[in-house]
Motif scaffolding. Structure first.
Motif, short mmCIF file in Angstrom:
data_model
loop_
_atom_site.label_atom_id
_atom_site.label_comp_id
_atom_site.label_asym_id
_atom_site.label_seq_id
_atom_site.Cartn_x
_atom_site.Cartn_y
_atom_site.Cartn_z
N GLU A 147 0.85 -1.29 0.00
CA GLU A 147 0.01 0.12 -0.01
C GLU A 147 0.89 1.18 -0.21
O GLU A 147 1.69 1.59 1.01
CB GLU A 147 -1.05 -0.05 1.28
N ARG A 149 2.09 4.77 0.82
CA ARG A 149 1.91 5.66 2.19
C ARG A 149 2.79 6.99 1.72
O ARG A 149 2.49 8.00 2.27
CB ARG A 149 2.36 4.86 3.12
N LEU A 150 3.81 7.12 1.21
CA LEU A 150 4.83 8.06 1.05
C LEU A 150 5.36 8.37 -0.27
O LEU A 150 5.59 7.38 -1.03
CB LEU A 150 5.89 7.98 2.15
N PHE A 190 -1.28 9.80 -6.23
CA PHE A 190 -1.98 9.87 -4.99
C PHE A 190 -3.37 10.68 -5.18
O PHE A 190 -4.22 10.65 -4.28
CB PHE A 190 -1.28 10.62 -4.06
N THR A 216 -0.57 16.80 1.98
CA THR A 216 -1.12 15.51 2.83
C THR A 216 -2.49 15.06 2.64
O THR A 216 -3.32 15.96 2.06
CB THR A 216 -1.12 15.94 4.46
N ASP A 219 -5.95 10.34 4.81
CA ASP A 219 -5.68 8.91 5.19
C ASP A 219 -4.29 8.74 5.82
O ASP A 219 -4.06 7.41 5.79
CB ASP A 219 -6.23 8.02 3.94
N GLY A 220 -3.76 9.74 5.89
CA GLY A 220 -2.16 9.79 6.28
C GLY A 220 -1.04 9.74 5.58
O GLY A 220 0.12 9.68 5.47
N ARG A 221 -1.59 9.55 3.85
CA ARG A 221 -0.43 9.68 2.99
C ARG A 221 0.21 10.95 2.83
O ARG A 221 -0.45 12.07 3.08
CB ARG A 221 -1.25 9.27 1.63
N TYR A 240 6.60 5.14 -1.86
CA TYR A 240 7.18 4.09 -0.82
C TYR A 240 5.71 3.46 -0.17
O TYR A 240 4.77 4.04 0.02
CB TYR A 240 7.63 5.04 0.34
N GLY A 241 5.88 2.09 -0.21
CA GLY A 241 4.76 1.32 0.03
C GLY A 241 5.11 0.47 1.48
O GLY A 241 6.28 0.68 1.89
N THR A 242 4.06 -0.29 1.84
CA THR A 242 4.26 -0.99 3.01
C THR A 242 5.08 -2.62 2.81
O THR A 242 5.62 -3.14 3.79
CB THR A 242 2.84 -1.73 3.32
N TYR A 245 9.40 -0.14 -2.35
CA TYR A 245 9.27 1.02 -2.98
C TYR A 245 9.39 1.05 -4.50
O TYR A 245 9.89 0.08 -5.01
CB TYR A 245 10.13 1.96 -2.41
#
Length: 332
Positions: A147, A149-150, A190, A216, A219-221, A240-242, A245
Motif C-alpha cells: 500500500e 503511503r509516502l 495519489f 497531505t 488517510d495519512g499519505r 514508498y509502500g508497505t 518502493y
C-alpha cells in the motif's frame, strides 16, 4: 493539420523537431508549417534550422494565415494568457506550453474565452500524455510494493542566468517553471491532496529559487516535493509502500521505473517505451481531439489545468509571491 509555432526559443525548437520526426516516420496527422517571432530575422533563422516552410515576423501575421490550424504557444509563460486569447480570436486551436497561465483566474478566463470561440485549447504538460503515466499507475496498483503511503519527488536545474526565471514581471521562479512537475507527479499517483503547504527561498527580486512543498491526505499519505531554479537535482520520484518502493527515473520525462522489495531486492524493472522526443503524445492527442470536435484533451482536461493553477496560487500566497502580470481582462 498544419501547426504554427508561436515563439522561436528552446521549447519551440523541441516541438519543431518533434513534428519533423513524426513526418519522417510517416505520420500525417500533424504538419510543421509556420513559425512566428517578434522579428523576421529570428523567425527566418529558426525556419532555416528546423525546416519550417513559413516564417513570420509578428505573431498576428502568422495567425492571419488561413492555412494555420493549430498553434503551439512557446512564449514565456507571462505571455500565455494574452497569446491564448489572440489565437482564439483568429479561430486557431491551441496547444499551450506549461504553465498554462500565471494564475487560476487567468486560466479560467482564457478557457472561457477559447470555448466561446469554438476552439480546442489544452495545456502541454507532456508527462500527462505520455504512456509512462499509465505504466507507473499500473505498477503502483499491482500491489508489488504494498500500500503506497509516502512519495518524494524533485526537479531542479541551474537557470539563474535566464531573465524569465529570475524576474517577477516575467512570472519567474522555480514553482511555475519546474515545481509544477513534482506536483503533477504526486497527484497523478495519489490524487488531489487535502492540504498543501509550501516554503521557499527567494532571490533579490523576490521570486522563489527553491521550493519545499508538502502535500497531505486525510488517510495519512504524504508527498514531500522539492523544486529548484538554482541547482541540479537527480529528478527522481519515489513511491514508498508497505512492502517496498518504486523509483521513477526523471519525473520530467520518465525513462523507466524500478520496484524494490523490503529486503532491497529488485522485483521488476520497466523501461520507457521508445519515444521521438516525448512531445509526440500531446501532439497526437490534440489532433485527434480536434478531429473529434472536442474542446479539450482527456489527458489534461480543463478542470485539471485550473486546479493546478489554484494549487500554485495557494502556494504562492503562503510564500508571499506576486507577479505584476497576474491581471485579467475580467474585472470580477
Amino acid at each position: 493539420m498544419k501547426f504554427g509555432i508561436l515563439g522561436a526559443g528552446f521549447i519551440a525548437a523541441v516541438m519543431a523537431d518533434t513534428l519533423c520526426r513524426m513526418a519522417q516516420q510517416g505520420e500525417t496527422g500533424a504538419e510543421l508549417y509556420a513559425v512566428a517571432a517578434r522579428d523576421i530575422g529570428r523567425a527566418r533563422a529558426f525556419a532555416a534550422e528546423h525546416n519550417v516552410p513559413k516564417a513570420y515576423g509578428s505573431y498576428e501575421e502568422m495567425l492571419r494565415d488561413p492555412a494555420v490550424e493549430v498553434v503551439y504557444i512557446a512564449t514565456p509563460h507571462s505571455l500565455h494568457y494574452r497569446h491564448i486569447k489572440l489565437c482564439a480570436d483568429h479561430g486557431k486551436h491551441i496547444l499551450c506550453e506549461k504553465p498554462f497561465t500565471v494564475s487560476a483566474r487567468q486560466a479560467e478566463d482564457a478557457l472561457r474565452y477559447a470555448q466561446a470561440r469554438g476552439v480546442l485549447v489544452t495545456e502541454a504538460i507532456w508527462t500527462r500524455y505520455q504512456p509512462m503515466r499509465r505504466i507507473i499507475r499500473e505498477a503502483v496498483e499491482s500491489g508489488k510494493i504494498g500500500e503506497p503511503r509516502l512519495l518524494t519527488a524533485n526537479l531542479g536545474y541551474e537557470m539563474t542566468g535566464k531573465q524569465r526565471i529570475i524576474l517577477p514581471e516575467l512570472a519567474g521562479g522555480a514553482l511555475l517553471d519546474v515545481g509544477l512537475y513534482p506536483l503533477h507527479f504526486a497527484e497523478m499517483v495519489f490524487g488531489r491532496p487535502d492540504e498543501v503547504r509550501g516554503l521557499c527561498t527567494k532571490n533579490t527580486h523576490g521570486v522563489d529559487m527553491t521550493d519545499c512543498i508538502t502535500l497531505t491526505w486525510k488517510d495519512g499519505r504524504v508527498a514531500n516535493l522539492t523544486a529548484a531554479a538554482n541547482a541540479v537535482s537527480d529528478r527522481y520520484g519515489v513511491i514508498y509502500g508497505t512492502k517496498g518502493y518504486l523509483m521513477v527515473d526523471n519525473i520530467n520525462n520518465p525513462q523507466g521505473l524500478r520496484m524494490v522489495d523490503d529486503t532491497g531486492r529488485l522485483i521488476e524493472e520497466i523501461a520507457c517505451p521508445p519515444q521521438l522526443t516525448g512531445y509526440e503524445y500531446e501532439v497526437r492527442e490534440t489532433v485527434d481531439c480536434i478531429r473529434r470536435g472536442l474542446p479539450e484533451c482527456p489527458s489534461m482536461p480543463h478542470r485539471e489545468t485550473v486546479h493546478m493553477m489554484e494549487q500554485m496560487d495557494h502556494l504562492r500566497a503562503q510564500m508571499g509571491i506576486r507577479y505584476p502580470c497576474e491581471e485579467t481582462d475580467d474585472p470580477a
